[in-house]
Design a protein around this motif. Structure first.
Motif, PDB file in Angstrom:
ATOM      1  N   GLN A  56      28.900  34.978  52.423  1.00  0.00           N
ATOM      2  CA  GLN A  56      29.998  34.637  51.526  1.00  0.00           C
ATOM      3  C   GLN A  56      31.334  34.557  52.266  1.00  0.00           C
ATOM      4  OE1 GLN A  56      32.616  36.861  50.072  1.00  0.00           O
ATOM      5  NE2 GLN A  56      32.145  38.370  51.653  1.00  0.00           N
ATOM      6  N   CYS A 115      30.481  41.459  43.133  1.00  0.00           N
ATOM      7  CA  CYS A 115      31.456  40.676  43.893  1.00  0.00           C
ATOM      8  C   CYS A 115      30.973  39.247  44.093  1.00  0.00           C
ATOM      9  CB  CYS A 115      31.713  41.350  45.241  1.00  0.00           C
ATOM     10  SG  CYS A 115      32.810  40.427  46.341  1.00  0.00           S
ATOM     11  N   LEU A 118      30.866  37.285  40.707  1.00  0.00           N
ATOM     12  CA  LEU A 118      32.198  36.806  40.313  1.00  0.00           C
ATOM     13  C   LEU A 118      32.646  35.642  41.194  1.00  0.00           C
ATOM     14  CD1 LEU A 118      34.014  40.212  39.661  1.00  0.00           C
ATOM     15  CD2 LEU A 118      33.277  38.535  37.954  1.00  0.00           C
ATOM     16  N   LEU A 119      32.272  35.691  42.468  1.00  0.00           N
ATOM     17  CA  LEU A 119      32.605  34.591  43.370  1.00  0.00           C
ATOM     18  C   LEU A 119      31.874  33.318  42.959  1.00  0.00           C
ATOM     19  CD1 LEU A 119      34.338  34.154  45.924  1.00  0.00           C
ATOM     20  CD2 LEU A 119      32.273  34.577  47.272  1.00  0.00           C
ATOM     21  N   SER A 122      33.776  31.628  40.196  1.00  0.00           N
ATOM     22  CA  SER A 122      35.219  31.500  40.432  1.00  0.00           C
ATOM     23  C   SER A 122      35.621  30.025  40.401  1.00  0.00           C
ATOM     24  CB  SER A 122      35.597  32.127  41.779  1.00  0.00           C
ATOM     25  OG  SER A 122      35.376  33.508  41.772  1.00  0.00           O
ATOM     26  N   LEU A 127      40.163  34.122  38.945  1.00  0.00           N
ATOM     27  CA  LEU A 127      38.799  34.614  39.101  1.00  0.00           C
ATOM     28  C   LEU A 127      38.474  34.878  40.569  1.00  0.00           C
ATOM     29  CD1 LEU A 127      36.665  32.514  36.573  1.00  0.00           C
ATOM     30  CD2 LEU A 127      36.985  35.001  36.599  1.00  0.00           C
ATOM     31  N   SER A 131      37.333  38.482  42.024  1.00  0.00           N
ATOM     32  CA  SER A 131      36.066  38.709  42.725  1.00  0.00           C
ATOM     33  C   SER A 131      36.207  39.670  43.904  1.00  0.00           C
ATOM     34  CB  SER A 131      35.493  37.374  43.221  1.00  0.00           C
ATOM     35  OG  SER A 131      36.264  36.842  44.285  1.00  0.00           O
ATOM     36  N   ARG A 132      37.430  39.892  44.388  1.00  0.00           N
ATOM     37  CA  ARG A 132      37.647  40.821  45.499  1.00  0.00           C
ATOM     38  C   ARG A 132      37.658  42.275  45.040  1.00  0.00           C
ATOM     39  NH1 ARG A 132      35.990  38.316  49.499  1.00  0.00           N
ATOM     40  NH2 ARG A 132      34.749  37.629  47.713  1.00  0.00           N
ATOM     41  N   TYR A 189      28.799  27.032  45.950  1.00  0.00           N
ATOM     42  CA  TYR A 189      28.504  28.238  45.168  1.00  0.00           C
ATOM     43  C   TYR A 189      27.098  28.779  45.423  1.00  0.00           C
ATOM     44  CZ  TYR A 189      32.730  27.342  42.427  1.00  0.00           C
ATOM     45  OH  TYR A 189      34.034  27.144  42.036  1.00  0.00           O
ATOM     46  N   CYS A 192      26.414  32.114  47.180  1.00  0.00           N
ATOM     47  CA  CYS A 192      26.749  33.294  46.362  1.00  0.00           C
ATOM     48  C   CYS A 192      25.549  33.748  45.546  1.00  0.00           C
ATOM     49  CB  CYS A 192      27.921  32.979  45.438  1.00  0.00           C
ATOM     50  SG  CYS A 192      29.428  32.485  46.285  1.00  0.00           S
TER      51      CYS A 192
END
Length: 432
Positions: A56, A115, A118-119, A122, A127, A131-132, A189, A192
């Motif tokens: 990621q 994490c 959410l990434l 995003s 968002l 995600s962090r 994506y 992820c």
């Protein structure tokens, strides 16, 4: 292995008693063979976790660019990640001491899953920044160090911790290459989704194979009797107390300052590789892979052999002295071929100091607080990532690449003199 067999010699009984560990759930003995099996599982899980992490990391810049972030805003995103890791490392260590390494690792891998999930959704800048947030609990590598520290004797600890460097190298090579390939073929994506699956798999493996409490009986009794264990996980006073123990602050400062110039240089390397060396993206990637392979060799094969022959003090002084030579080499460096020569001793010193200082520090604190100490040690790299871009950017624009070499030479020369004067570490041998 039967500890009560009458045919065993007294020496074998003493050795078995020293290396015996306990599983809290079943209150049964876990012998050295079982401990080695758990460590092997930990290596595998760590390699998968780091592969997901680097998978990621490679796609975040492209995702940020597609969402309209400029270089300054992307810097804010990276700073948030570094600050959260910095704040979370000591807390994670104390959590592991109080609730066991299995619970801590489970928390880390679940946070990683959140994490990456959410990434994967995003589709806006808020968002992406959100995600962090779970990264405050993402500390898989320190968690693996805690397991290995608990399951090994001090004499074997350096070799076992050093082999985590193999996992780190595997994570860099597999994660970076796989993330790029998946993003190119299936979209930005998709890596992820794979990372989420990988972290969930790590969670399942840990819940099945890692004991709830990996500390041996003596350390478990220390945990029950320690006043620090009755305090909150977020108790800053107890963390400060550990740093005030004899010899701890000295070694920790050596850990921070010896590798700081190298850490700042590596943070700026993506820019240096383009501006100074004139490399394209592919060539820069090959160079990073070369560095990853060197780290795997040094931590997996070299450090264990050295610790069996030389004392911690000798290795610490030798590494600092080699760093001085690296500084001179960086001052004289003019092309990428020179860097390929310099990077070998650089990786050696960086890796050796990291492992040796971790060992010294875990032996300098009570057995019940080794997790907290390793958590504090793990905060060094996030600290470098947080302050590194600002310091490195200023030095590079103002003085050029040679400034990193001069700072490396001056800082480590002063540390070498400090080591001679203070005689660090104060004690040698297996005291834990």
């Amino acid at each position: 292995m039967n500890a009560g067999a009458p045919s065993e010699t007294a020496q074998q009984r003493v050795k078995l008693k020293e290396e015996t560990l306990v599983n809290d759930d079943q209150d049964t003995t876990v012998n050295t063979t079982s401990a080695q099996w758990v460590i092997q599982i930990m290596y595998l899980v760590t390699a998968v976790d780091l592969s997901c992490m680097f998978m990621q990391i490679g796609i975040v810049p492209y995702l940020a660019t597609s969402l309209g972030l400029d270089a300054v805003e992307f810097g804010y995103l990276q700073t948030i990640f570094g600050v959260l890791q910095l704040l979370g490392s000591p807390i994670f260590g104390r959590f592991a001491d109080q609730f066991g390494t299995r619970a801590a690792l489970t928390l880390s891998y679940l946070a990683g899953s959140l994490c990456f999930f959410l990434l994967s959704v995003s589709t806006s800048v808020p968002l992406l920044f959100l995600s962090r947030c779970p990264s405050i609990f993402m500390h898989g590598l320190p968690g693996a160090q805690m397991v290995i520290t608990d399951l090994t004797t001090p004499a074997k600890r350096a070799d076992a911790l050093g082999k985590l460097g193999l996992c780190f190298g595997v994570g860099i090579i597999i994660g970076s290459s796989l993330g790029g390939t998946l993003a190119t073929n299936f979209g930005v994506y998709f890596p992820c989704y794979v990372a989420v699956t990988g972290c969930l798999l790590c969670t399942v493996i840990v819940l099945i194979f890692i004991p709830a409490q990996t500390k041996p009986p003596a350390k478990r009794n220390a945990i029950q009797q320690s006043t620090s264990q009755s305090s909150s996980v977020f108790n800053l006073r107890e963390i400060i107390h550990l740093m005030k123990l004899p010899g701890v602050m000295d070694v920790f400062l050596i850990k921070v300052f010896s590798g700081l110039p190298t850490g700042v240089f590596l943070i700026m390397f993506s820019i240096i590789s383009i501006d100074f060396f004139g490399l394209d993206a592919a060539q820069s990637g090959y160079l990073m892979s070369y560095c990853g392979i060197l780290q795997m060799v040094v931590q997996g094969l070299v450090i264990g052999r050295l610790t069996s022959r030389y004392t911690e003090r000798t290795l610490l002084m030798m590494s600092v002295l080699v760093f001085c030579g690296v500084g001179i080499g960086m001052v004289l460096m003019t092309n990428v071929f020179h860097y390929c020569i310099i990077v070998a001793p650089m990786v050696f010193s960086f890796s050796t100091i990291g492992v040796i200082t971790d060992i010294i520090l875990t032996k300098s604190v009570p057995a019940s607080d080794t997790g907290a100490m390793l958590g504090i040690c793990a905060s060094v790299m996030p600290l470098t990532r947080t302050i590194g871009p600002t310091i490195g950017g200023f030095l590079y624009r103002r003085f050029g690449v040679s400034c990193f070499g001069y700072s490396q030479l001056v800082v480590n020369a002063l540390l070498f003199l400090y080591l001679l004067k203070k005689r660090i570490p104060h004690k040698e041998g297996n005291v834990n």
